[in-house]
Write a protein that holds these residues in place. Structure first.
Motif, PDB file in Angstrom:
ATOM      1  N   GLU A 186      -7.221 -14.499  -3.732  1.00 48.24           N
ATOM      2  CA  GLU A 186      -6.982 -13.058  -3.809  1.00 48.24           C
ATOM      3  C   GLU A 186      -5.896 -12.610  -2.824  1.00 48.24           C
ATOM      4  O   GLU A 186      -5.171 -11.642  -3.080  1.00 48.24           O
ATOM      5  CB  GLU A 186      -8.273 -12.282  -3.577  1.00 48.24           C
ATOM      6  CG  GLU A 186      -8.941 -12.497  -2.233  1.00 48.24           C
ATOM      7  CD  GLU A 186      -9.915 -13.659  -2.205  1.00 48.24           C
ATOM      8  OE1 GLU A 186     -10.738 -13.700  -1.260  1.00 48.24           O
ATOM      9  OE2 GLU A 186      -9.857 -14.535  -3.111  1.00 48.24           O
ATOM     10  N   CYS A 189      -2.552 -13.377  -4.368  1.00 48.41           N
ATOM     11  CA  CYS A 189      -2.241 -12.355  -5.368  1.00 48.41           C
ATOM     12  C   CYS A 189      -1.680 -11.106  -4.706  1.00 48.41           C
ATOM     13  O   CYS A 189      -0.675 -10.535  -5.171  1.00 48.41           O
ATOM     14  CB  CYS A 189      -3.490 -12.020  -6.178  1.00 48.41           C
ATOM     15  SG  CYS A 189      -4.029 -13.337  -7.303  1.00 48.41           S
ATOM     16  N   GLU A 199       1.852  -9.800 -12.883  1.00 51.46           N
ATOM     17  CA  GLU A 199       1.035 -10.725 -13.686  1.00 51.46           C
ATOM     18  C   GLU A 199       0.615 -11.937 -12.847  1.00 51.46           C
ATOM     19  O   GLU A 199       0.740 -13.090 -13.269  1.00 51.46           O
ATOM     20  CB  GLU A 199       1.788 -11.181 -14.938  1.00 51.46           C
ATOM     21  CG  GLU A 199       2.187 -10.040 -15.867  1.00 51.46           C
ATOM     22  CD  GLU A 199       2.984 -10.513 -17.071  1.00 51.46           C
ATOM     23  OE1 GLU A 199       2.856 -11.695 -17.441  1.00 51.46           O
ATOM     24  OE2 GLU A 199       3.743  -9.706 -17.634  1.00 51.46           O
ATOM     25  N   THR A 201      -1.705 -14.596 -11.059  1.00 55.64           N
ATOM     26  CA  THR A 201      -3.005 -15.268 -11.162  1.00 55.64           C
ATOM     27  C   THR A 201      -3.063 -16.369 -10.111  1.00 55.64           C
ATOM     28  O   THR A 201      -2.053 -16.997  -9.794  1.00 55.64           O
ATOM     29  CB  THR A 201      -3.248 -15.880 -12.545  1.00 55.64           C
ATOM     30  OG1 THR A 201      -2.218 -16.837 -12.837  1.00 55.64           O
ATOM     31  CG2 THR A 201      -3.249 -14.798 -13.630  1.00 55.64           C
ATOM     32  N   THR A 203      -5.810 -19.510  -9.365  1.00 57.79           N
ATOM     33  CA  THR A 203      -7.007 -20.153  -9.886  1.00 57.79           C
ATOM     34  C   THR A 203      -7.202 -21.510  -9.233  1.00 57.79           C
ATOM     35  O   THR A 203      -6.228 -22.254  -9.033  1.00 57.79           O
ATOM     36  CB  THR A 203      -6.882 -20.365 -11.414  1.00 57.79           C
ATOM     37  OG1 THR A 203      -6.578 -19.115 -12.037  1.00 57.79           O
ATOM     38  CG2 THR A 203      -8.170 -20.924 -11.985  1.00 57.79           C
TER      39      THR A 203
END
Length: 231
Positions: A186, A189, A199, A201, A203
């Motif tokens: 996070e 991001c 956009e 991401t 992961t």
């Protein structure tokens, strides 16, 4: 250019064998984001087509760049280690469209006039460079709508920001030390959005189920917005 960092990555290169002649599917070139062979997504993450230009930040021995150059992309690689670049030239002598440079990623991006369709780093310079220095120059050299993607190990819980990585040397020498930047998904991001990327991401890809290791791979992807960040 930092001779200390170059020497550290030259030392690291001694522990890394050349890429295999083929992967599990029999391909002679392939793209790998993770620390596990034949695992995870491939070059489709970068959304490239033949003729596009792409920059590998910390290209190492060149396997990913060679894979992108083979179908007709212009793949540029930058790395601090002359030994890693020598391995790349030895392993991929006949790949057209692959251009290799020795140097620091931030300095290269500040000096080049090329605007890239994508920029990526696989356990490379995006992990070992202060994002406050790297992200603005990536943004400036990436076309609007172009993709920035990078992979690295996920952070150890509670160990965030600038950390130390230790590269073993000889039995009578202290390890070489290089800095790396670890953040929770996070936070990556938030940082990327702050520097003008959309956009975004981040992961953690699970480890290969057939491997005894359990650490996954953090894969971050973002798109350059239309407007640069104002400083």
């Amino acid at each position: 250019m930092s001779d200390t960092r170059s020497a550290a990555w030259d030392e690291y290169s001694k522990s890394k064998p050349q890429r295999r002649p083929t992967n599990a599917r029999g391909d002679t070139t392939w793209f790998n984001w993770t620390q596990y062979a034949d695992h995870g997504p491939g070059a489709e993450v970068l959304n490239l087509k033949a003729g596009d230009s792409v920059l590998d930040l910390g290209c190492g021995s060149g396997g990913n760049a060679a894979h992108l150059a083979t179908p007709g992309m212009k793949a540029v690689g930058i790395d601090l280690s002359p030994k890693q670049l020598a391995k790349a030239r030895e392993r991929w002598p006949d790949v057209d469209g692959m251009e290799l440079h020795r140097g620091d990623a931030v300095a290269f991006l500040r000096e080049t006039s090329t605007i890239f369709d994508a920029v990526y780093s696989v356990f490379g310079a995006a992990w070992f460079t202060d994002p406050g220095l790297l992200l603005p120059v990536v943004h400036a050299n990436l076309k609007p709508g172009g993709v920035l993607a990078f992979s690295q190990r996920p952070p150890v819980e509670g160990c965030y920001g600038c950390q130390a990585s230790y590269i073993p040397r000889g039995p009578d020498e202290d390890p070489a030390i290089v800095k790396r930047w670890d953040y929770a998904p996070e936070i990556w991001c938030s940082l990327l959005k702050e520097y003008g990327f959309w956009e975004v991401t981040a992961t953690v890809l699970a480890a290969c189920e057939h491997d005894r290791r359990t650490t996954g791979t953090l894969l971050v992807r973002a798109v350059r917005g239309d407007q640069p960040r104002l400083f």
